[in-house]
Design a protein around this motif. Structure first.
Motif, mmCIF file in Angstrom:
data_model
loop_
_atom_site.group_PDB
_atom_site.id
_atom_site.type_symbol
_atom_site.label_atom_id
_atom_site.label_comp_id
_atom_site.label_asym_id
_atom_site.label_seq_id
_atom_site.Cartn_x
_atom_site.Cartn_y
_atom_site.Cartn_z
ATOM 1 N N SER B 153 -20.804 -10.801 36.165
ATOM 2 C CA SER B 153 -21.350 -9.518 36.609
ATOM 3 C C SER B 153 -22.845 -9.673 36.826
ATOM 4 O O SER B 153 -23.544 -10.230 35.999
ATOM 5 C CB SER B 153 -21.082 -8.450 35.562
ATOM 6 O OG SER B 153 -21.867 -7.317 35.847
ATOM 7 N N GLY B 154 -23.323 -9.168 37.955
ATOM 8 C CA GLY B 154 -24.739 -9.314 38.244
ATOM 9 C C GLY B 154 -25.584 -8.290 37.517
ATOM 10 O O GLY B 154 -26.795 -8.285 37.628
ATOM 11 N N ARG B 155 -24.942 -7.404 36.794
ATOM 12 C CA ARG B 155 -25.705 -6.271 36.274
ATOM 13 C C ARG B 155 -26.041 -6.393 34.802
ATOM 14 O O ARG B 155 -26.412 -5.414 34.171
ATOM 15 C CB ARG B 155 -24.919 -4.995 36.519
ATOM 16 C CG ARG B 155 -24.604 -4.831 37.991
ATOM 17 C CD ARG B 155 -23.774 -3.607 38.205
ATOM 18 N NE ARG B 155 -23.384 -3.483 39.595
ATOM 19 C CZ ARG B 155 -23.598 -2.403 40.325
ATOM 20 N NH1 ARG B 155 -24.193 -1.381 39.804
ATOM 21 N NH2 ARG B 155 -23.205 -2.362 41.563
ATOM 22 N N THR B 156 -25.890 -7.604 34.231
ATOM 23 C CA THR B 156 -26.182 -7.760 32.814
ATOM 24 C C THR B 156 -27.650 -7.495 32.508
ATOM 25 O O THR B 156 -28.018 -7.365 31.363
ATOM 26 C CB THR B 156 -25.811 -9.168 32.328
ATOM 27 O OG1 THR B 156 -26.116 -10.071 33.368
ATOM 28 C CG2 THR B 156 -24.348 -9.262 31.995
ATOM 29 N N ILE B 157 -28.475 -7.395 33.538
ATOM 30 C CA ILE B 157 -29.888 -7.086 33.327
ATOM 31 C C ILE B 157 -30.034 -5.776 32.551
ATOM 32 O O ILE B 157 -30.960 -5.594 31.771
ATOM 33 C CB ILE B 157 -30.643 -7.028 34.681
ATOM 34 C CG1 ILE B 157 -32.142 -6.785 34.488
ATOM 35 C CG2 ILE B 157 -30.087 -5.955 35.586
ATOM 36 C CD1 ILE B 157 -32.891 -7.937 33.949
ATOM 37 N N HIS B 158 -29.079 -4.873 32.749
ATOM 38 C CA HIS B 158 -29.140 -3.599 32.031
ATOM 39 C C HIS B 158 -29.060 -3.819 30.520
ATOM 40 O O HIS B 158 -29.694 -3.115 29.742
ATOM 41 C CB HIS B 158 -27.990 -2.686 32.458
ATOM 42 C CG HIS B 158 -28.139 -2.189 33.853
ATOM 43 N ND1 HIS B 158 -29.246 -1.494 34.275
ATOM 44 C CD2 HIS B 158 -27.325 -2.285 34.926
ATOM 45 C CE1 HIS B 158 -29.101 -1.191 35.547
ATOM 46 N NE2 HIS B 158 -27.950 -1.664 35.973
ATOM 47 N N ARG B 161 -32.351 -5.395 29.361
ATOM 48 C CA ARG B 161 -33.422 -4.399 29.301
ATOM 49 C C ARG B 161 -33.286 -3.534 28.071
ATOM 50 O O ARG B 161 -34.263 -3.146 27.462
ATOM 51 C CB ARG B 161 -33.352 -3.498 30.525
ATOM 52 C CG ARG B 161 -34.092 -4.069 31.659
ATOM 53 C CD ARG B 161 -34.555 -2.978 32.599
ATOM 54 N NE ARG B 161 -34.815 -3.615 33.869
ATOM 55 C CZ ARG B 161 -34.182 -3.319 34.976
ATOM 56 N NH1 ARG B 161 -33.289 -2.353 35.001
ATOM 57 N NH2 ARG B 161 -34.454 -3.955 36.066
ATOM 58 N N LYS B 171 -37.486 -10.833 34.426
ATOM 59 C CA LYS B 171 -36.796 -12.089 34.230
ATOM 60 C C LYS B 171 -37.764 -13.230 34.479
ATOM 61 O O LYS B 171 -38.747 -13.089 35.177
ATOM 62 C CB LYS B 171 -35.620 -12.182 35.194
ATOM 63 C CG LYS B 171 -34.506 -11.251 34.820
ATOM 64 C CD LYS B 171 -33.255 -11.575 35.614
ATOM 65 C CE LYS B 171 -33.096 -10.647 36.778
ATOM 66 N NZ LYS B 171 -31.835 -10.861 37.480
ATOM 67 N N LEU B 172 -37.480 -14.387 33.888
ATOM 68 C CA LEU B 172 -38.323 -15.553 34.099
ATOM 69 C C LEU B 172 -37.866 -16.298 35.338
ATOM 70 O O LEU B 172 -38.654 -16.832 36.088
ATOM 71 C CB LEU B 172 -38.229 -16.490 32.897
ATOM 72 C CG LEU B 172 -38.535 -15.869 31.535
ATOM 73 C CD1 LEU B 172 -38.165 -16.822 30.426
ATOM 74 C CD2 LEU B 172 -40.012 -15.549 31.453
ATOM 75 N N PRO B 174 -34.386 -16.409 38.428
ATOM 76 C CA PRO B 174 -33.486 -15.439 39.067
ATOM 77 C C PRO B 174 -32.276 -15.016 38.235
ATOM 78 O O PRO B 174 -31.864 -13.873 38.289
ATOM 79 C CB PRO B 174 -33.041 -16.177 40.330
ATOM 80 C CG PRO B 174 -34.166 -17.082 40.653
ATOM 81 C CD PRO B 174 -34.737 -17.493 39.343
ATOM 82 N N ARG B 175 -31.701 -15.921 37.461
ATOM 83 C CA ARG B 175 -30.471 -15.583 36.755
ATOM 84 C C ARG B 175 -30.739 -15.056 35.357
ATOM 85 O O ARG B 175 -31.528 -15.638 34.624
ATOM 86 C CB ARG B 175 -29.586 -16.816 36.638
ATOM 87 C CG ARG B 175 -29.128 -17.324 37.978
ATOM 88 C CD ARG B 175 -27.820 -16.692 38.330
ATOM 89 N NE ARG B 175 -27.504 -16.999 39.717
ATOM 90 C CZ ARG B 175 -26.463 -16.494 40.349
ATOM 91 N NH1 ARG B 175 -25.649 -15.679 39.729
ATOM 92 N NH2 ARG B 175 -26.229 -16.793 41.599
ATOM 93 N N VAL B 176 -30.032 -13.990 34.980
ATOM 94 C CA VAL B 176 -30.136 -13.463 33.624
ATOM 95 C C VAL B 176 -29.726 -14.537 32.627
ATOM 96 O O VAL B 176 -30.372 -14.754 31.609
ATOM 97 C CB VAL B 176 -29.229 -12.230 33.457
ATOM 98 C CG1 VAL B 176 -29.090 -11.868 31.989
ATOM 99 C CG2 VAL B 176 -29.783 -11.052 34.223
ATOM 100 N N LYS B 177 -28.654 -15.244 32.950
ATOM 101 C CA LYS B 177 -28.133 -16.251 32.041
ATOM 102 C C LYS B 177 -29.170 -17.351 31.793
ATOM 103 O O LYS B 177 -29.426 -17.715 30.647
ATOM 104 C CB LYS B 177 -26.870 -16.852 32.640
ATOM 105 C CG LYS B 177 -26.069 -17.700 31.687
ATOM 106 C CD LYS B 177 -24.867 -18.277 32.424
ATOM 107 C CE LYS B 177 -24.211 -19.375 31.634
ATOM 108 N NZ LYS B 177 -23.485 -18.886 30.486
#
Lengths: 454, 487
Positions: B153-158, B161, B171-172, B174-177
């Motif tokens: 899921s691309g929305r794990t940024i939520h 945050r 983010k440092l 591009p990918r949250v992971k």
């Protein structure tokens, strides 16, 4: 692979969604903070707020370690400039969206060379190509031509009274003695690569491969063959409409373009001496009927407003225009339009996304891959890839019936010595062949990926 | 709301907790103490619960929005603490569940407030778990999960945050992971360096590990009744330096790693953080010099206490309860400031304070020149209006919660004003020790049950920066979204 996308409009966003899904690390640059917030909420990307032609913004996005920079803002000049800068700052490849018809092919090629831009993409021109291909064979909803040109894949939607309704694929081969292959089926939201026992139903969207001659034969037998359109009406005087009308005119097809703006009409009539240009509101049914909606072979709606395209197309369909095509750019409207019975929809941004995904994949495995082209079918759920078989492929000369392949993959066609082979169980792969591979719901990078492991 | 996804993630978090308990089991095995059976029972409970949740809630649609992110984080932290408290209760070393929950929440939220009267009597395995919760809670358990569990899921940024502290979470890479991985890598390397440095100071491996966990998470649980006071000056200085380092935004370490040192030196937050620390150390040193009568000792005591409070760690080398009022006053204010955003520290965060001051300044300017147009800048970038408003709203909400908890404590307990107000502040800001009856030499054991639950909630509110916890109680969040259940 690290990719920077400059400009997150319609095209930029579609590109980034596709490239992120491919597994690339994407950084976007846009000068609108609201767009940045929106994008980072939805996609797993990093976003930099700034101008794509500003070296600081590019540096913040890490341009020096980037393999590919795609500039897709609305301004051609900004795109060229940011590609030029990115290249000088260490990006390996750059792609610029250049679409102004005033930059003709020669000057674009010159600028590309001077600015070291790897690829110039023109969404409108590509859309016009795609539309032209459809109009050549109006029975299909979509048509893909692979590199050899004597092998085509068409998408058909089975109408309720179709002869194929309730038929097993095995029985179909016996009934129609044509050499073809049904290689993908989309039913509801799911896409399948069917085997011989698969039963077709009306409402299915099927993908069919064969040589062009066979396709014509088959469509004739199915009694759904429509002759090539000779008389075409285009709604809207957009850039796509201009490119399309020009191509059609060169092919000797008579074209009527309906456009609201007087100034655009004048420019079009100057550029397209053969076409009939009508200045009027195409949403007025009276006008369409007056201009001969009943006597045309095909109607193409290309205004900038998706809703208008859908509504007017549906009106044209209700007046039994044989072929109706609507340009729809917003993804969420496409299923709605299909629900209304419009089976032929063209989305320029999807065309671009396909090309760049293919480009990125080719860059990624430029070392060993032999992938030549990539197409996305069935709402992007199925991919068709073209490979050249190299002599180090581990399963050369083994008949397909003995070849263990992964589920939902298929070799749909082989081209050997300028001949197209629709493979059966006894055919085999030989070095030097070009093959078309289909894969549903998975990603294939090399030909060996279709083999079962172990 | 996508309930299936929320409970699915929750199940995964609980499973992860079972795995994270493994080092404590090893520790119990080595010391052959009575922590082993309770840990195994808890792991079994966690695994059963985790698998039940994930199997019953296989989400077809993995889309999550900001609200799901908040709810996942809030529920995860409550569940982690509720389960993490079990070993203490089962082993009988903290018989009351209220106390055990308080202790575990204090661990995960990196507060370090304790109800234990005699730390040294605890089993080693339980002590290890108690400190290890600091380490997990410091960087965040959901961030850990994102680093190791594949997620498409691309929305794990939520989620990130909601769990990462600070007004702006970026983010440092591009990918949250990958971002989560980098953060944990920096965290692990710094932890390892501190352990080695403590070992060099002749501390036992067990104590080195536990004190490092307490420092890294800016928690403050130790192994001794007098915290770090009994250790050599070398060890105290190592801990001071590392507390300080763990209070710096981890993004800056990443910038150092990719050789962008210039950007690090330009960081306004870092500059203000260092200035606050330096000024406080000097002021307190002058203030307490008459007590210590030895400059090096006064500086060490002052530096240790300032850094431990501003980074909201909560170790102590001196009973600052006995210090003059000015020193106590400075320390009290430092509790609220906290360290940098994006670090493991609690409190308001320096960046938020800077933004708040700039926002006030531009408001004042606007009063004088009513047509003035002003842009708020921070770290060289324009801050949009929404962020500035968020900071102000957060500040108001912060004091609202603070007051509510303070009143509850005043109703439930007979302690003096200083004790109650600093108890709330120490828990809410995840510091640990306060003044008066909850000073560094005493503990929270004497509080009533109601107060302990209030303070436990306060620690969670403070660690997650209020919003996720409050949303948990908003009815609209729980209304079924048909589009998710239909799919």
């Amino acid at each position: 692979m690290n990719i920077i996308i400059v400009g997150c409009g319609k095209i930029g966003t579609t590109l980034l969604a596709n490239l992120v899904a491919e597994g690339h690390d994407v950084t976007v640059i846009d000068n609108n903070p609201a767009v940045i917030t929106e994008i980072t909420n939805i996609y797993d990307v990093m976003a930099v707020c700034g101008n794509g032609a500003d070296s600081e913004a590019l540096e913040e996005a890490g341009v020096a370690d980037t393999e590919l920079v795609i500039s897709a803002t609305g301004s051609d000049e900004l795109n060229m400039l940011s590609c030029f800068l990115a290249k000088r700052m260490g990006a390996q490849h750059t792609v610029a969206r250049i679409r102004n018809p005033e930059y003709n092919e020669r000057s674009i090629n010159f600028m590309r060379k001077q600015l070291d831009i790897s690829l110039a993409m023109n969404p409108e021109l590509l859309a016009a190509h795609a539309l032209y291909n459809i109009l050549k064979l109006p029975s299909a909803a979509k048509i893909e031509t692979f590199s050899m040109r004597n092998f085509e894949m068409i998408e058909l939607r089975l109408k309720p009274d179709s002869l194929l309704d309730g038929m097993r694929i095995i029985d179909m081969r016996a009934k129609f003695k044509a050499n073809f292959l049904i290689c993908a089926v989309q039913r509801d939201e799911e896409a399948y690569i069917p085997d011989g026992n698969f039963v077709l139903k009306s409402g299915d969207k099927i993908g069919l491969t064969a040589s062009p001659a066979e396709i014509t034969k088959l469509l004739k037998e199915l009694s759904i063959l429509q002759k090539q359109a000779r008389n075409i009406m285009i709604l809207g005087g957009s850039r796509t409409a201009f490119y399309l009308a020009k191509k059609l005119g060169n092919a000797g097809i008579s074209v009527t373009v309906i456009e609201k703006e007087r100034a655009i009409c004048e420019a079009l009539s100057e550029a397209l001496p053969k076409a009939v240009i009508i200045n009027g509101d195409g949403a007025q049914q009276e006008l369409l009927l007056e201009e001969g909606l009943h006597s045309i072979d095909a109607f193409v709606a290309l205004t900038g407003i998706d809703e208008e395209n859908i509504l007017v197309s549906s009106f044209a369909q209700s007046h039994n225009v044989p072929k109706v095509i609507a340009k729809v750019n917003r993804d969420e409207l496409i299923p709605l339009a299909e629900h209304w019975g419009l089976d032929c929809i063209v989305s320029p941004k999807k065309l671009i996304a396909d090309i760049l995904v293919q480009y990125a994949r080719a860059l990624e495995n430029s070392a060993g891959s032999s992938m030549e082209t990539l197409y996305k079918l069935m709402d992007d759920k199925v991919e068709a890839l073209e490979f050249r078989v190299k002599d180090d492929f581990e399963r050369l000369g083994i008949p397909f019936k003995q070849l263990e392949t992964k589920p939902n993959t298929l070799v749909a066609g082989i081209m050997r010595d300028r001949k197209t082979i629709i493979p059966s169980g006894d055919d085999m792969l030989l070095a030097g062949d070009r093959v078309i591979v289909l894969a549903a719901n998975q990603r294939i990078n090399t030909l060996s990926d279709i083999l079962k492991k172990g | 709301m996508n309930r299936k996804m929320v409970f699915y993630m929750l199940g995964n978090i609980i499973k992860l907790e079972a795995v994270l308990m493994a080092p404590a089991v090893v520790c119990s095995l080595i010391y052959r103490d009575n922590g082993l059976i309770p840990f195994l029972i808890t792991i079994a409970v966690a695994l059963i619960l985790g698998f039940t949740l994930t199997l019953l809630n296989k989400p077809k649609d993995k889309t999550i929005f900001a609200r799901e992110g908040f709810v996942i984080v809030a529920l995860a932290w409550v569940a982690l603490s509720a389960i993490g408290a079990l070993p203490f209760v089962i082993s009988g070393e903290i018989p009351s569940y209220t106390d055990a929950f308080f202790e575990t929440v204090s661990g995960f939220t990196t507060t370090g407030a304790s109800i234990l009267k005699d730390v040294e009597a605890m089993s080693k395995g339980l002590l290890f778990w108690r400190s290890f919760t600091h380490w997990i809670g410091g960087m965040g358990v959901l961030v850990l999960m994102m680093a190791i569990v594949p997620n498409d899921s691309g929305r794990t940024i939520h989620i990130m945050r909601a769990e990462m502290p600070g007004p702006i979470v970026g983010k440092l890479v591009p990918r949250v992971k990958s971002t989560a991985k980098i953060l944990y890598l920096i965290y692990i390397v710094m932890t390892a360096i501190q352990v080695i440095l403590l070992l060099c100071g002749d501390m036992s491996l067990f104590d080195s590990l536990l004190h490092t966990f307490g420092t890294a998470g800016t928690g403050g649980f130790g192994t001794k009744a007098d915290s770090v006071a009994g250790y050599s000056p070398y060890i105290q200085w190592v801990i001071v330096v590392f507390m300080f380092l763990f209070g710096i935004n981890f993004n800056l370490y990443y910038l150092l790693l990719i050789r962008k040192a210039k950007a690090v030196f330009k960081s306004e937050e870092l500059f203000v953080y260092i200035s606050i620390v330096a000024v406080s150390i000097v002021a307190i040193t002058i203030d307490i010099y008459p007590i210590y009568k030895d400059l090096s000792e006064a500086v060490r005591a002052s530096a240790f206490q300032v850094v431990t409070i501003i980074t909201t760690t909560g170790f102590a080398t001196a009973d600052f309860n006995l210090w003059p009022t000015l020193s106590k006053g400075i320390l009290f204010l430092l509790m609220f400031s906290g360290a940098c955003a994006g670090s493991t520290a609690g409190g308001l965060k320096v960046s938020r304070i800077i933004l708040l001051f700039r926002h006030i300044r531009s408001n004042l300017k606007h009063m004088l020149h009513s047509r003035s147009v002003d842009t708020l800048r921070f770290e060289g970038k324009t801050v949009d209006n929404a962020t500035a408003t968020n900071v102000t709203a957060y500040f108001a909400l912060y004091f609202l919660c603070f007051s509510a908890m303070f009143i509850i404590l005043c109703i439930a307990d007979p302690f003096d004003l200083e004790t109650n107000i600093t108890a709330v502040s120490a828990c809410f800001n995840n510091v640990g020790p306060g003044f008066g009856q909850v000073g560094p030499a005493s503990n929270f054991a004497e509080f009533s049950t109601l107060s302990k639950w209030t303070l436990s909630a306060g620690m969670l509110f403070g660690r997650l920066e209020i919003l996720p916890m409050i949303l948990l109680f908003a009815p609209t969040v729980w209304i079924k979204n048909k589009s998710f259940s239909r799919k």
